[in-house]
Design an enzyme around this catalytic site. Sequence first.
Site, PDB file in Angstrom:
ATOM      1  N   HIS A  37     -16.295 -71.446 -39.463  1.00 59.23           N
ATOM      2  CA  HIS A  37     -17.248 -71.864 -38.426  1.00 59.23           C
ATOM      3  C   HIS A  37     -17.398 -73.392 -38.428  1.00 59.23           C
ATOM      4  O   HIS A  37     -17.405 -74.032 -37.375  1.00 59.23           O
ATOM      5  CB  HIS A  37     -18.629 -71.250 -38.677  1.00 59.23           C
ATOM      6  N   ASP A 150     -10.001 -64.589 -34.292  1.00 56.31           N
ATOM      7  CA  ASP A 150     -10.268 -63.521 -33.334  1.00 56.31           C
ATOM      8  C   ASP A 150      -9.370 -63.762 -32.124  1.00 56.31           C
ATOM      9  O   ASP A 150      -9.827 -64.164 -31.057  1.00 56.31           O
ATOM     10  CB  ASP A 150     -11.748 -63.527 -32.955  1.00 56.31           C
TER      11      ASP A 150
HETATM   12  P1  AMP Z   1     -18.298 -64.956 -35.529  1.00 56.70           P
HETATM   13  O1  AMP Z   1     -19.499 -65.579 -36.173  1.00 56.70           O
HETATM   14  O2  AMP Z   1     -17.537 -64.032 -36.417  1.00 56.70           O
HETATM   15  O3  AMP Z   1     -18.605 -64.379 -34.183  1.00 56.70           O
HETATM   16  O4  AMP Z   1     -17.296 -66.159 -35.264  1.00 56.70           O
HETATM   17  C1  AMP Z   1     -17.695 -67.279 -34.529  1.00 56.70           C
HETATM   18  C2  AMP Z   1     -16.488 -68.131 -34.231  1.00 56.70           C
HETATM   19  O5  AMP Z   1     -15.885 -68.569 -35.457  1.00 56.70           O
HETATM   20  C3  AMP Z   1     -15.407 -67.381 -33.464  1.00 56.70           C
HETATM   21  O6  AMP Z   1     -14.839 -68.243 -32.495  1.00 56.70           O
HETATM   22  C4  AMP Z   1     -14.415 -67.039 -34.544  1.00 56.70           C
HETATM   23  O7  AMP Z   1     -13.104 -66.877 -34.062  1.00 56.70           O
HETATM   24  C5  AMP Z   1     -14.515 -68.258 -35.432  1.00 56.70           C
HETATM   25  N1  AMP Z   1     -14.029 -67.972 -36.784  1.00 56.70           N
HETATM   26  C6  AMP Z   1     -14.422 -66.973 -37.609  1.00 56.70           C
HETATM   27  N2  AMP Z   1     -13.720 -67.000 -38.767  1.00 56.70           N
HETATM   28  C7  AMP Z   1     -12.862 -68.049 -38.662  1.00 56.70           C
HETATM   29  C8  AMP Z   1     -11.857 -68.588 -39.524  1.00 56.70           C
HETATM   30  N3  AMP Z   1     -11.597 -68.076 -40.721  1.00 56.70           N
HETATM   31  N4  AMP Z   1     -11.156 -69.675 -39.089  1.00 56.70           N
HETATM   32  C9  AMP Z   1     -11.408 -70.202 -37.858  1.00 56.70           C
HETATM   33  N5  AMP Z   1     -12.334 -69.733 -37.008  1.00 56.70           N
HETATM   34  C10 AMP Z   1     -13.050 -68.667 -37.395  1.00 56.70           C
END
Ligand code: AMP
Length: 281
Positions: A37, A150
Amino acid sequence: VDIVHTISDFAAIRQDWAKNGWRVGFVPTMGALHQGHLSLVDQIKPNVDRVVTSIFVNPKQFGPNEDFGKYPRTFAEDKAMLEEKKVDLVFMPSAEEFYPPDFSSSITNLKYSTVLCGAFRPGHFDGVLTVVMKLFNVVKPDVAIFGKKDFQQLQLIKAMVRDFFMDIRILEGPIVRESSGLAMSSRNRYLTEAQKEEASALYKSLTEIKKRVAKSVRRKSELLAAASEVISEQRSLSVEYLELRKPTLEPFGDEIQLPAVALVAAKLGSVRLIDCLEIHE
Ligand code: AMP
């Protein structure tokens, strides 16, 4: 860092920013923040004058038997991390304001919302696109960033922005990984150290595909069988899908072409994990 909970409080600040002519960058999240994030915050910053991060565990993107209730909520830590990153504003809407009783609309992708993760999580991407559309309409960002972790979600958001002529530039963040190769994820908090090690087989399986492609293998069945073998060494992992697709998510026939993306989803106990790897010439 300012924390705003209501749409009207956010709108007041957003109007001030507009008066100053400031460009606004947006990093939507569900909280339980990690380096993945934070890397998105770092990447969007040079492109804009103000950065907004949202934290909202969106009930509409969880199925009835999924982990909405148990999804990690770590607000105090999240706030400290965003403060350290000098994010300007954290938007944390309430489910009551986002989904009042008369809420009755939904955004759907007609082509790719029921394949890959969508096949295992019915309605998931409708929930994602709907909340992202709502967040965009409140935050009114000039630029927004999503992680490639994602991958399907990112492609569907790009399609929504394109299809609805939304005037928002979408940036794509590379996947941030643990040293084992395991893609960082809020759900990794559910795993023990030993389980994390096992889960890193997902990344290893994807790199196995990449290695073979580098040796000119193009037969999809052969590539997927090799990857599958790597995962099957970990008895605890149960694969939902392992696929090779074009970066647009279009399927290949028997032979792949480059660029391609290898995508995997698996369960380790009740924890669902996804990963992907882009493969270029
Ligand atoms: P989430 O909180 O899981 O909804 O993720 C929020 C954002 O962070 C989304 O755009 C995800 O694709 C991105 N994200 C989550 N994990 C990672 C990671 N390991 N590397 C890069 N971006 C990530």
